[in-house]
Write a protein that holds these residues in place. Sequence first.
Motif, PDB file in Angstrom:
ATOM      1  N   LEU B 258       0.853  -1.208  -0.025  1.00  0.00           N
ATOM      2  CA  LEU B 258       0.200   0.111  -0.086  1.00  0.00           C
ATOM      3  C   LEU B 258       0.635   1.251   0.053  1.00  0.00           C
ATOM      4  O   LEU B 258       0.589   2.325  -0.660  1.00  0.00           O
ATOM      5  CB  LEU B 258      -0.883   0.068   1.287  1.00  0.00           C
ATOM      6  N   MET B 263       0.344   5.338  -0.628  1.00  0.00           N
ATOM      7  CA  MET B 263      -0.340   5.610   0.718  1.00  0.00           C
ATOM      8  C   MET B 263       0.594   6.112   1.778  1.00  0.00           C
ATOM      9  O   MET B 263       1.675   5.280   1.904  1.00  0.00           O
ATOM     10  CB  MET B 263      -1.220   4.468   0.970  1.00  0.00           C
ATOM     11  N   ILE B 272      -2.705  -6.456  12.809  1.00  0.00           N
ATOM     12  CA  ILE B 272      -3.715  -6.032  12.044  1.00  0.00           C
ATOM     13  C   ILE B 272      -4.153  -4.718  12.709  1.00  0.00           C
ATOM     14  O   ILE B 272      -4.771  -3.506  12.020  1.00  0.00           O
ATOM     15  CB  ILE B 272      -5.081  -7.142  12.154  1.00  0.00           C
ATOM     16  N   GLU B 273      -4.156  -4.504  13.979  1.00  0.00           N
ATOM     17  CA  GLU B 273      -4.393  -3.179  14.792  1.00  0.00           C
ATOM     18  C   GLU B 273      -3.840  -2.227  14.381  1.00  0.00           C
ATOM     19  O   GLU B 273      -4.383  -0.848  13.963  1.00  0.00           O
ATOM     20  CB  GLU B 273      -4.406  -3.419  16.364  1.00  0.00           C
ATOM     21  N   LEU B 275      -2.144  -1.790  11.387  1.00  0.00           N
ATOM     22  CA  LEU B 275      -2.295  -1.268   9.980  1.00  0.00           C
ATOM     23  C   LEU B 275      -3.758  -0.553   9.948  1.00  0.00           C
ATOM     24  O   LEU B 275      -4.032   0.289   9.386  1.00  0.00           O
ATOM     25  CB  LEU B 275      -2.541  -2.437   9.264  1.00  0.00           C
ATOM     26  N   ALA B 276      -4.713  -1.099  10.911  1.00  0.00           N
ATOM     27  CA  ALA B 276      -6.096  -0.539  10.852  1.00  0.00           C
ATOM     28  C   ALA B 276      -6.009   1.042  11.432  1.00  0.00           C
ATOM     29  O   ALA B 276      -6.495   1.985  10.909  1.00  0.00           O
ATOM     30  CB  ALA B 276      -7.113  -1.233  11.593  1.00  0.00           C
ATOM     31  N   ASP B 277      -5.466   1.249  12.546  1.00  0.00           N
ATOM     32  CA  ASP B 277      -4.997   2.341  13.106  1.00  0.00           C
ATOM     33  C   ASP B 277      -4.640   3.448  12.167  1.00  0.00           C
ATOM     34  O   ASP B 277      -4.783   4.536  12.069  1.00  0.00           O
ATOM     35  CB  ASP B 277      -4.214   2.427  14.403  1.00  0.00           C
ATOM     36  N   LEU B 279      -4.287   3.260   8.851  1.00  0.00           N
ATOM     37  CA  LEU B 279      -5.259   3.743   7.765  1.00  0.00           C
ATOM     38  C   LEU B 279      -6.210   4.746   8.115  1.00  0.00           C
ATOM     39  O   LEU B 279      -6.733   5.555   7.248  1.00  0.00           O
ATOM     40  CB  LEU B 279      -5.796   2.328   7.294  1.00  0.00           C
ATOM     41  N   ARG B 280      -6.677   4.633   9.373  1.00  0.00           N
ATOM     42  CA  ARG B 280      -7.610   5.599   9.912  1.00  0.00           C
ATOM     43  C   ARG B 280      -7.345   7.114   9.510  1.00  0.00           C
ATOM     44  O   ARG B 280      -8.014   7.788   9.531  1.00  0.00           O
ATOM     45  CB  ARG B 280      -7.866   5.193  11.372  1.00  0.00           C
TER      46      ARG B 280
END
Lengths: 286, 281
Positions: B258, B263, B272-273, B275-277, B279-280
């Motif tokens: 990404l 990005m 996972i956490e 990456l999710a944080d 991306l937010r």
Amino acid sequence: MSLILDHVSHWYSRDTAYEVKALDDVELTIGDGEFIGLIGHTGSGKSTLIQHLNGLLKADEGNIYYNGQDIYDKDFDLRELRTQVGMVFQYPEHQLFEETVFKDVCFGPKNQGLPEREMTLRAYEALKNVGLPEKCFEISPFALSGGQKRRAAIAGVLAMKPAVLILDEPTAGLDPRGRDEILDLIEEMHRHYGNTVILVSHSMEDVAKYVDRIIVMDGGRVRFDDAPREVFRHYRELEEIGLAAPQVTYFLHELSRRGIPVDTDATTVEEARDAILNYFGRAGRR
Amino acid sequence: MKIVEAKNVVYEYIKRDEEGNVESIEKALDHMNLVVEPGQVIAILGQNGSGKSTFAKHLNALLLPSEGSVLIDGLNVEEERKLNAIRQRAGMVFQNPDNQIIAAVVQEDVGFGPENIGIPADEIWKRVEKSLRSVGMWKYRTHSPNKLSGGQKQRVAIAGVMAMEPKCVILDEATAMLDPNGRREVKDAIMDLNRRKGVTIIWITHFMEEVIDADYIYVMDAGKVVMEGTPHAIFSRVDELQEHRLDVPQITLLAHELKQAGMPLPDGILTIEELADALRK
């Protein structure tokens, strides 16, 4: 080529105190040229299932048809079936035994009763296909490295030109490089010869990357049988039976839980990347 | 004191022909340096043939260095008189569960080590119980090991090492032959030992998801340390890892892809956490 399992059940130690029903009314149709991943936790019946496909184990109930012929029929040639449905067991390198790599690969075709010339040609082609260099052909198989031994063992099965190739955990114990080499090789062969491949694996990431169809076994039954993205949609149910989805699937579901509505069906890194870029690309243009 | 101190370790394999003449000399370890503090969890990564296992065998004097030195808890592995002391300090768990279990009953297998170094019987039984309980295998104590699953066998092997009360446990691809459940069982048992007893762990593996909790990672190639650092630092260098033919956890790889697509993401994302944080934002 087609393999049909019609209500197949199999018991171990039937009618004793240790009775285990290893296959429970399995119905499956395996078509020509499919690339199938067979998954299930230890004890789910996958190994029992594949051993039925070439007649190593006999169903206690139900029938199996190869090209429309009942394999339990008195006149059916099981020997021929075993050359048509080639099986690569776990740690196949433990079965190498001949003096030279080339002789070892010839063993299968020789037992098929092929003429000398055909046998030699096939062994040569199989060894080329698995990418072993010619300087290895005349040395002892035991002098090869771990990854090379496994490739030599796979060549021994390929040399019989099976219409169906079954591989039981072909990458167990290999390093990432060896694993990629073996799986790429299987995919390449599949594309080139159009044979049916059944890959038994514990790695959801590998299965998602290579196969077109996933069969999930649990408690001797077929629990799911569909395309990878359909099967991995049931990731919570997969967890209940001791399996999992690829990491990226969990990640996409986490994003969607957090209110980022990406397409959650991706099962490989590339698909996940595209799903995310697609969403953020659209969001950016808004 | 450092628990492991390897300085400029060279190990040469000498290949001889049939007449015993030297054909070639191969350096399996080529000036290897590595230091481990007590209580750390260290991971060693590297493709086959990179020298990981050769190095591991130096840590309890199964192999001795051709050049350089290896100190275990301050003891030099080359001092033969100290051999027992060294092997009690550094216990090893190998890859194949079937090759390291010798007794017909689980509890006897675990007691075999302490028995050999002359521990009194009642103390042996105490240790057997303690170690089997700590890996969750106590209820299998009277079972035959050959009826156990791979993960259970490896846990028995770990209990056998624990009964020697080592300061350091080396796991040489101890999960390579296990299924995902077995791998998780073994990893949990080992991390628990580290947390509760402060045992130093040296974890040699191909499975990247097993090393993201390590304190420090060494990457070996051609007998040398080619990368070292915390998991975040190591997994920030995706291209370099791939050059050494190693895997990257799927999430790290996704973040890397990404980022390459433009990005704005930080390097070294492992979970996972994270990456999710990221991306937010």
